[in-house]
Scaffold this motif. Structure first.
Motif, PDB file in Angstrom:
ATOM      1  N   UNK A 188      38.990  51.058  81.937  1.00  0.00           N
ATOM      2  CA  UNK A 188      37.559  51.819  81.936  1.00  0.00           C
ATOM      3  C   UNK A 188      37.354  51.941  83.188  1.00  0.00           C
ATOM      4  N   UNK A 189      37.004  53.190  83.564  1.00  0.00           N
ATOM      5  CA  UNK A 189      36.325  53.604  84.861  1.00  0.00           C
ATOM      6  C   UNK A 189      34.838  53.635  84.721  1.00  0.00           C
ATOM      7  N   UNK A 190      34.147  52.446  85.366  1.00  0.00           N
ATOM      8  CA  UNK A 190      32.873  52.262  85.432  1.00  0.00           C
ATOM      9  C   UNK A 190      32.068  53.100  86.514  1.00  0.00           C
ATOM     10  N   UNK A 191      31.237  54.272  86.311  1.00  0.00           N
ATOM     11  CA  UNK A 191      30.802  54.943  87.341  1.00  0.00           C
ATOM     12  C   UNK A 191      29.295  54.787  87.057  1.00  0.00           C
ATOM     13  N   UNK A 192      28.393  55.330  88.195  1.00  0.00           N
ATOM     14  CA  UNK A 192      27.004  55.180  88.170  1.00  0.00           C
ATOM     15  C   UNK A 192      26.227  55.771  86.674  1.00  0.00           C
ATOM     16  N   UNK A 193      26.844  56.983  86.260  1.00  0.00           N
ATOM     17  CA  UNK A 193      26.224  57.686  85.064  1.00  0.00           C
ATOM     18  C   UNK A 193      26.882  57.164  83.638  1.00  0.00           C
ATOM     19  N   UNK A 194      28.266  56.863  83.705  1.00  0.00           N
ATOM     20  CA  UNK A 194      28.884  56.508  82.429  1.00  0.00           C
ATOM     21  C   UNK A 194      30.087  55.488  82.540  1.00  0.00           C
ATOM     22  N   UNK A 195      30.849  55.320  81.515  1.00  0.00           N
ATOM     23  CA  UNK A 195      32.043  54.395  81.459  1.00  0.00           C
ATOM     24  C   UNK A 195      32.992  55.490  80.738  1.00  0.00           C
ATOM     25  N   UNK A 196      34.218  55.861  81.424  1.00  0.00           N
ATOM     26  CA  UNK A 196      35.329  56.451  80.971  1.00  0.00           C
ATOM     27  C   UNK A 196      36.450  55.595  80.481  1.00  0.00           C
ATOM     28  N   UNK A 197      37.031  55.883  79.432  1.00  0.00           N
ATOM     29  CA  UNK A 197      38.101  54.883  78.769  1.00  0.00           C
ATOM     30  C   UNK A 197      39.255  55.780  78.858  1.00  0.00           C
ATOM     31  N   UNK A 198      40.518  55.331  79.533  1.00  0.00           N
ATOM     32  CA  UNK A 198      41.623  55.928  79.732  1.00  0.00           C
ATOM     33  C   UNK A 198      42.966  55.259  79.189  1.00  0.00           C
ATOM     34  N   UNK A 199      43.888  55.724  78.544  1.00  0.00           N
ATOM     35  CA  UNK A 199      44.958  54.807  78.346  1.00  0.00           C
ATOM     36  C   UNK A 199      46.040  54.773  79.384  1.00  0.00           C
TER      37      UNK A 199
END
Length: 240
Positions: free
Chosen positions: A169-180
């Motif tokens: 999970x990439x946590x950024x200022x705006x959102x979190x993005x889940x990658x396998x």
């Protein structure tokens, strides 16, 4: 000779044994498909999907105790869901859940193969994009594949990375993005300003606000420093 290099894993959840057998037969006819598990009880299928990574889920809608619609709502969005049902009235609701397709029973093989081909084409397209990502990445950004979507994210926008089972999970200022992907896979995409501090966490050195005991603080968020990573982490910081 097998012309397909990437097998797509499939799980079937359907309370009707005949429906499962039909779909298993169809899967055997497609060289790049592998049926890894079947379930007649939706809760058992859900438990399996919580801890196992698959490519395609063939999911019945009308099932006792838990409907396919309700089950799909709690699945990881990276799973390609194809609904199978005898009732057409659920079509709109299924597409609201971003299902790949909606197959009405009785299902013909040609219609089944058309739905499967959508998934195969999408996955191959995403893989091809990822294979060229090293050439198109700039020094200050990375490409992150989440489901069908490739996100370009500025490294400066990343607060920290968190490992969760088979996903990053990439946590950024705006959102979190889940990658396998794995920890190692993520580290290979990032530059030297990122360091692993725990078996489950990677942080950008420039975002660290403070270090307290065995934790780092990033924007008021406390992240643990693992014992096996502390010495190397302190060396990277210059062992202040």
């Amino acid at each position: 000779m097998n012309l397909y290099y990437n097998m797509l894993t499939v799980v079937i959840i359907d309370d009707e044994p005949k429906a499962i057998e039909l779909l298993k037969g169809y899967i055997k006819r497609v060289p790049f498909l592998d049926c890894v598990k079947t379930f007649r009880h939706p809760y058992e299928g859900l438990e399996y999907l919580k801890t196992n990574t698959i490519d395609i889920l063939l999911l019945d809608i009308n099932m006792p105790k838990l409907s396919g619609i309700s089950l799909a709502q709690v699945l990881n969005p990276s799973i390609n869901v194809i609904f199978t049902t005898a009732y057409s009235e659920y079509a709109v609701e299924s597409y609201d859940l971003n299902a790949v397709d909606y197959l009405l029973k009785p299902i013909a093989f040609e219609r089944f193969f058309k739905a499967i081909s959508k998934v195969e084409k999408s996955i191959n397209s995403s893989n091809n994009s990822l294979n060229t990502s090293k050439e198109i990445n700039t020094q200050n950004s990375v490409l992150i594949k989440s489901g069908y979507t490739l996100h370009r994210v500025n490294l400066d926008d990343i607060l920290y990375l968190e490992k969760d089972a088979n996903y990053m999970i990439y946590h950024t200022f705006e959102k979190s993005i889940m990658a396998r992907e794995s920890i190692q896979g993520a580290l290979e995409k990032l530059n030297k300003s990122f360091v692993q501090i725990h078996k489950s966490y990677i942080v950008p050195i420039g975002k660290i606000k403070a270090i307290e005991s065995n934790h780092v603080i990033i924007k008021e968020i406390k992240l643990p420093i693992g014992k096996n990573y502390k010495d190397e982490f302190m060396n990277v910081l210059g062992n202040p």
